[in-house]
Design a protein around this motif. Structure first.
Motif, PDB file in Angstrom:
ATOM      1  N   SER A 154       0.843  -1.428  -0.024  1.00  0.00           N
ATOM      2  CA  SER A 154      -0.048   0.018  -0.187  1.00  0.00           C
ATOM      3  C   SER A 154       0.943   1.385   0.033  1.00  0.00           C
ATOM      4  CB  SER A 154      -0.847  -0.098   1.230  1.00  0.00           C
ATOM      5  OG  SER A 154      -1.583   1.243   1.219  1.00  0.00           O
ATOM      6  N   PRO A 155       0.722   2.069  -0.834  1.00  0.00           N
ATOM      7  CA  PRO A 155       1.525   3.359  -0.893  1.00  0.00           C
ATOM      8  C   PRO A 155       0.996   4.471   0.174  1.00  0.00           C
ATOM      9  CG  PRO A 155       0.088   3.352  -2.858  1.00  0.00           C
ATOM     10  CD  PRO A 155      -0.276   2.134  -2.028  1.00  0.00           C
ATOM     11  N   THR A 156       0.194   3.932   0.909  1.00  0.00           N
ATOM     12  CA  THR A 156      -0.072   5.097   2.063  1.00  0.00           C
ATOM     13  C   THR A 156       0.940   6.009   2.602  1.00  0.00           C
ATOM     14  OG1 THR A 156      -1.905   3.424   2.860  1.00  0.00           O
ATOM     15  CG2 THR A 156      -1.355   5.196   4.281  1.00  0.00           C
ATOM     16  N   PHE A 157       2.151   5.434   2.887  1.00  0.00           N
ATOM     17  CA  PHE A 157       3.138   6.452   3.507  1.00  0.00           C
ATOM     18  C   PHE A 157       4.278   7.018   2.298  1.00  0.00           C
ATOM     19  CE2 PHE A 157       1.667   3.803   6.979  1.00  0.00           C
ATOM     20  CZ  PHE A 157       1.387   5.067   7.935  1.00  0.00           C
ATOM     21  N   THR A 158       4.361   6.302   1.351  1.00  0.00           N
ATOM     22  CA  THR A 158       5.084   6.651   0.085  1.00  0.00           C
ATOM     23  C   THR A 158       4.253   7.536  -1.046  1.00  0.00           C
ATOM     24  OG1 THR A 158       4.615   4.566  -1.036  1.00  0.00           O
ATOM     25  CG2 THR A 158       6.717   4.600   0.177  1.00  0.00           C
ATOM     26  N   LEU A 159       2.794   7.528  -0.737  1.00  0.00           N
ATOM     27  CA  LEU A 159       2.210   8.176  -1.646  1.00  0.00           C
ATOM     28  C   LEU A 159       1.936   7.523  -3.081  1.00  0.00           C
ATOM     29  CD1 LEU A 159       2.709  11.823  -0.640  1.00  0.00           C
ATOM     30  CD2 LEU A 159       1.133  10.258   0.348  1.00  0.00           C
ATOM     31  N   VAL A 160       3.083   7.024  -3.751  1.00  0.00           N
ATOM     32  CA  VAL A 160       2.883   6.378  -4.968  1.00  0.00           C
ATOM     33  C   VAL A 160       4.056   5.397  -5.091  1.00  0.00           C
ATOM     34  CG1 VAL A 160       4.510   8.147  -5.802  1.00  0.00           C
ATOM     35  CG2 VAL A 160       2.774   7.106  -7.520  1.00  0.00           C
ATOM     36  N   GLN A 161       3.358   4.530  -5.683  1.00  0.00           N
ATOM     37  CA  GLN A 161       4.029   3.258  -6.326  1.00  0.00           C
ATOM     38  C   GLN A 161       4.185   3.170  -7.786  1.00  0.00           C
ATOM     39  OE1 GLN A 161       6.436   1.244  -4.236  1.00  0.00           O
ATOM     40  NE2 GLN A 161       5.810   2.199  -2.542  1.00  0.00           N
ATOM     41  N   PHE A 162       5.260   2.767  -8.535  1.00  0.00           N
ATOM     42  CA  PHE A 162       5.427   2.679  -9.975  1.00  0.00           C
ATOM     43  C   PHE A 162       5.667   1.217 -10.558  1.00  0.00           C
ATOM     44  CE2 PHE A 162       6.430   7.044  -9.159  1.00  0.00           C
ATOM     45  CZ  PHE A 162       5.589   7.661  -9.857  1.00  0.00           C
ATOM     46  N   TYR A 163       5.216   0.648 -11.599  1.00  0.00           N
ATOM     47  CA  TYR A 163       5.109  -0.493 -11.798  1.00  0.00           C
ATOM     48  C   TYR A 163       5.250  -0.635 -13.223  1.00  0.00           C
ATOM     49  CZ  TYR A 163       3.367  -1.402  -7.081  1.00  0.00           C
ATOM     50  OH  TYR A 163       3.207  -1.436  -5.881  1.00  0.00           O
ATOM     51  N   GLU A 164       6.093  -1.369 -13.873  1.00  0.00           N
ATOM     52  CA  GLU A 164       6.331  -1.592 -15.415  1.00  0.00           C
ATOM     53  C   GLU A 164       5.718  -2.946 -15.748  1.00  0.00           C
ATOM     54  OE1 GLU A 164      10.206  -0.668 -16.552  1.00  0.00           O
ATOM     55  OE2 GLU A 164      10.331   0.948 -15.549  1.00  0.00           O
ATOM     56  N   GLY A 165       4.498  -2.760 -16.274  1.00  0.00           N
ATOM     57  CA  GLY A 165       4.048  -4.195 -17.026  1.00  0.00           C
ATOM     58  C   GLY A 165       4.390  -4.237 -18.474  1.00  0.00           C
ATOM     59  N   PRO A 166       4.207  -5.395 -19.053  1.00  0.00           N
ATOM     60  CA  PRO A 166       4.445  -5.768 -20.615  1.00  0.00           C
ATOM     61  C   PRO A 166       3.886  -4.828 -21.484  1.00  0.00           C
ATOM     62  CG  PRO A 166       3.620  -7.718 -19.540  1.00  0.00           C
ATOM     63  CD  PRO A 166       3.737  -6.670 -18.499  1.00  0.00           C
ATOM     64  N   ARG A 167       2.506  -4.576 -20.967  1.00  0.00           N
ATOM     65  CA  ARG A 167       1.595  -3.778 -21.964  1.00  0.00           C
ATOM     66  C   ARG A 167       1.485  -2.440 -21.397  1.00  0.00           C
ATOM     67  NH1 ARG A 167      -3.949  -2.288 -21.833  1.00  0.00           N
ATOM     68  NH2 ARG A 167      -4.526  -3.260 -19.955  1.00  0.00           N
ATOM     69  N   LEU A 168       1.754  -2.199 -20.142  1.00  0.00           N
ATOM     70  CA  LEU A 168       1.077  -0.946 -19.709  1.00  0.00           C
ATOM     71  C   LEU A 168       2.030  -0.550 -18.447  1.00  0.00           C
ATOM     72  CD1 LEU A 168      -0.811   1.481 -20.071  1.00  0.00           C
ATOM     73  CD2 LEU A 168      -2.311   0.471 -18.561  1.00  0.00           C
ATOM     74  N   HIS A 169       2.523   0.511 -18.106  1.00  0.00           N
ATOM     75  CA  HIS A 169       3.166   0.904 -16.860  1.00  0.00           C
ATOM     76  C   HIS A 169       2.031   1.652 -16.265  1.00  0.00           C
ATOM     77  CE1 HIS A 169       7.488   1.383 -18.499  1.00  0.00           C
ATOM     78  NE2 HIS A 169       6.776   0.744 -19.223  1.00  0.00           N
ATOM     79  N   VAL A 170       2.195   1.291 -14.867  1.00  0.00           N
ATOM     80  CA  VAL A 170       0.864   1.836 -14.082  1.00  0.00           C
ATOM     81  C   VAL A 170       1.506   2.481 -12.862  1.00  0.00           C
ATOM     82  CG1 VAL A 170       0.633  -0.325 -12.840  1.00  0.00           C
ATOM     83  CG2 VAL A 170      -1.543   1.319 -12.998  1.00  0.00           C
ATOM     84  N   ALA A 171       0.920   3.433 -12.374  1.00  0.00           N
ATOM     85  CA  ALA A 171       1.430   4.161 -10.967  1.00  0.00           C
ATOM     86  C   ALA A 171      -0.011   3.975 -10.157  1.00  0.00           C
ATOM     87  CB  ALA A 171       1.608   5.402 -11.190  1.00  0.00           C
ATOM     88  N   HIS A 172       0.401   3.525  -8.600  1.00  0.00           N
ATOM     89  CA  HIS A 172      -0.592   3.556  -7.944  1.00  0.00           C
ATOM     90  C   HIS A 172      -0.552   4.521  -6.887  1.00  0.00           C
ATOM     91  CE1 HIS A 172      -2.198   0.690  -4.402  1.00  0.00           C
ATOM     92  NE2 HIS A 172      -3.030   1.527  -4.726  1.00  0.00           N
ATOM     93  N   PHE A 173      -1.632   5.436  -6.779  1.00  0.00           N
ATOM     94  CA  PHE A 173      -1.546   6.453  -6.044  1.00  0.00           C
ATOM     95  C   PHE A 173      -2.397   6.294  -4.443  1.00  0.00           C
ATOM     96  CE2 PHE A 173      -0.022   8.165  -9.711  1.00  0.00           C
ATOM     97  CZ  PHE A 173       1.013   9.245  -9.490  1.00  0.00           C
ATOM     98  N   ASP A 174      -1.940   6.562  -3.535  1.00  0.00           N
ATOM     99  CA  ASP A 174      -2.630   6.661  -2.202  1.00  0.00           C
ATOM    100  C   ASP A 174      -2.822   8.185  -1.568  1.00  0.00           C
ATOM    101  OD1 ASP A 174      -3.827   7.061   0.335  1.00  0.00           O
ATOM    102  OD2 ASP A 174      -3.604   4.716   0.632  1.00  0.00           O
ATOM    103  N   LEU A 175      -3.744   8.910  -2.060  1.00  0.00           N
ATOM    104  CA  LEU A 175      -4.032  10.416  -1.754  1.00  0.00           C
ATOM    105  C   LEU A 175      -4.336  10.736  -0.209  1.00  0.00           C
ATOM    106  CD1 LEU A 175      -4.910  11.647  -5.110  1.00  0.00           C
ATOM    107  CD2 LEU A 175      -2.500  10.788  -4.389  1.00  0.00           C
ATOM    108  N   TYR A 176      -4.518   9.744   0.370  1.00  0.00           N
ATOM    109  CA  TYR A 176      -5.192   9.985   1.872  1.00  0.00           C
ATOM    110  C   TYR A 176      -4.497  11.187   2.594  1.00  0.00           C
ATOM    111  CZ  TYR A 176      -7.358   9.165   6.315  1.00  0.00           C
ATOM    112  OH  TYR A 176      -7.857   9.088   7.427  1.00  0.00           O
TER     113      TYR A 176
END
Length: 159
Positions: A64-86
């Motif tokens: 969970s990116p609760t404390f880092t605020l964002v995690q980035f991932y590289e997938g074969p089809r699509l890069h995705v960023a997971h944001f937790d803006l709480y």
């Protein structure tokens, strides 16, 4: 947006929540966001984790990116960023930590999108999650609200 654009469904358990996350991952395109709203413990992180794993690998570590605020991932089809803006105090902070870049380079999954107020990405699917209410329902209720490029898109979400 009219009520016709909204799809309420019941997710009976955690597996159904994960199934929906995987289905949404297949529909997600570059430049788009999936915005997850709901109370603490509603299943936002469960759905986000399944979505990220569907775009990367089934055993991807997705904290969970609760404390880092964002995690980035590289997938074969699509890069995705997971944001937790709480923990954000202003919408500008989301763009300072890379929301624009995430949408330029791939897609974003955003928990607590209400922190963005009027600065939400235009091409997004809002996913509202809440505990199921009475009537013998268990699990969660989910409402999907499309915006921009998501409007009119047929989503293959199963039963």
């Amino acid at each position: 947006m009219s009520e016709d654009h909204r799809d309420w469904r019941v997710l009976s358990d955690e597996a159904a929540t994960q199934d929906l996350g995987r289905a949404l991952a297949q529909a997600l395109q570059p430049g788009e966001a999936i915005c997850l709203s709901g109370p603490l413990g509603a299943g936002k992180s469960t759905m986000a984790r399944a979505l990220v794993r569907a775009l990367t690998t089934p055993d991807e570590d997705v904290p969970s990116p609760t404390f880092t605020l964002v995690q980035f991932y590289e997938g074969p089809r699509l890069h995705v960023a997971h944001f937790d803006l709480y923990r954000l105090s202003s919408p500008d902070e989301a763009y300072e930590i890379g929301l624009d870049e995430a949408l330029e380079d791939g897609a974003a999954v955003i928990e607590w999108p209400e922190r963005l107020e009027g600065a939400l990405p235009p091409d997004r699917l809002d996913v509202e999650i809440a505990p199921a209410k009475g009537g013998g329902e268990q699990g969660r209720r989910v409402r999907l609200v499309p915006h921009g490029a998501w409007e009119g898109r047929r989503l293959e979400l199963g039963s």
